[in-house]
Design a protein around this motif. Sequence first.
Motif: not given
Length: 263
Positions: A211, A215, A232
């Motif tokens: 992340g 992402t 996500a």
Amino acid sequence: MRPYLAIFKARFRALLQYRAAAAAGLLTQVFWGFVRIMIFTAFYTSSTAPKPMALAELITYVWLTQAILRLLPWQLDGEIEQIIRDGNVAYELMRPVDVYGLWYARAFALRTAPVLLRSVPMLVPAYLLFGMGAPASPTTAVAFVLSVTAAAALSAALTTLLSVAMLVTISGRGLHTLTLSVVNLMSGAIVPLSLLPDWFQPTLEVLPFRGLLDTPIRIYLGHLPAEAIAGAIGHQLLWTILIAAAGRAVLRRALRNVVVHGG
């Protein structure tokens, strides 16, 4: 909320003053961007195996990585580290504000101001001259900005957790070095995560580190379908909440037996 916003603004403005350091860092990141592109190009041209990502997409991935690289928890908050070492953290603990919220606001500024100084001067020439592609669609461009914001929040939570840990360890260098090694590999900062082995992918999907970089960039490239983008970003926000909760728990435990060094 007002005190924390004021701390963020003050810290953000202070960090924006380091323009010479930002310019030097920008040149360094551009140089390493070219080095990484040359390495990946050599890899692609020398291999006939199927690639999970086209070379043009990989070049875009590299430039986006270099542009938002400072989102990663590269360094601890030097001022917090210093006041823990010299004992002035006692004054910090006496402030009529939540200590975790105060340190999180500082960390969020630490993660965002350097990115703002470096990203635009890098992305514009990278797009015009160095082969970086445009977002897959206007929708993905907006989602990319939202995901980068969530990545900054996640990184700030990690940074704050490391700062809180210094109340127990006094020096957080060892823990920070170990964390950064893991983050570099599992966020996509070294190699795009899609190029890593298939057996490693389920672990990467669960852990929070993707992340931080992978992402947002996958959203930019259009690798995630529209219906998966919300999930996500939700993954980023969920890990932000969990890491923030862990930081608060460590802080509460540390303050039960806090010993102030220095004087």
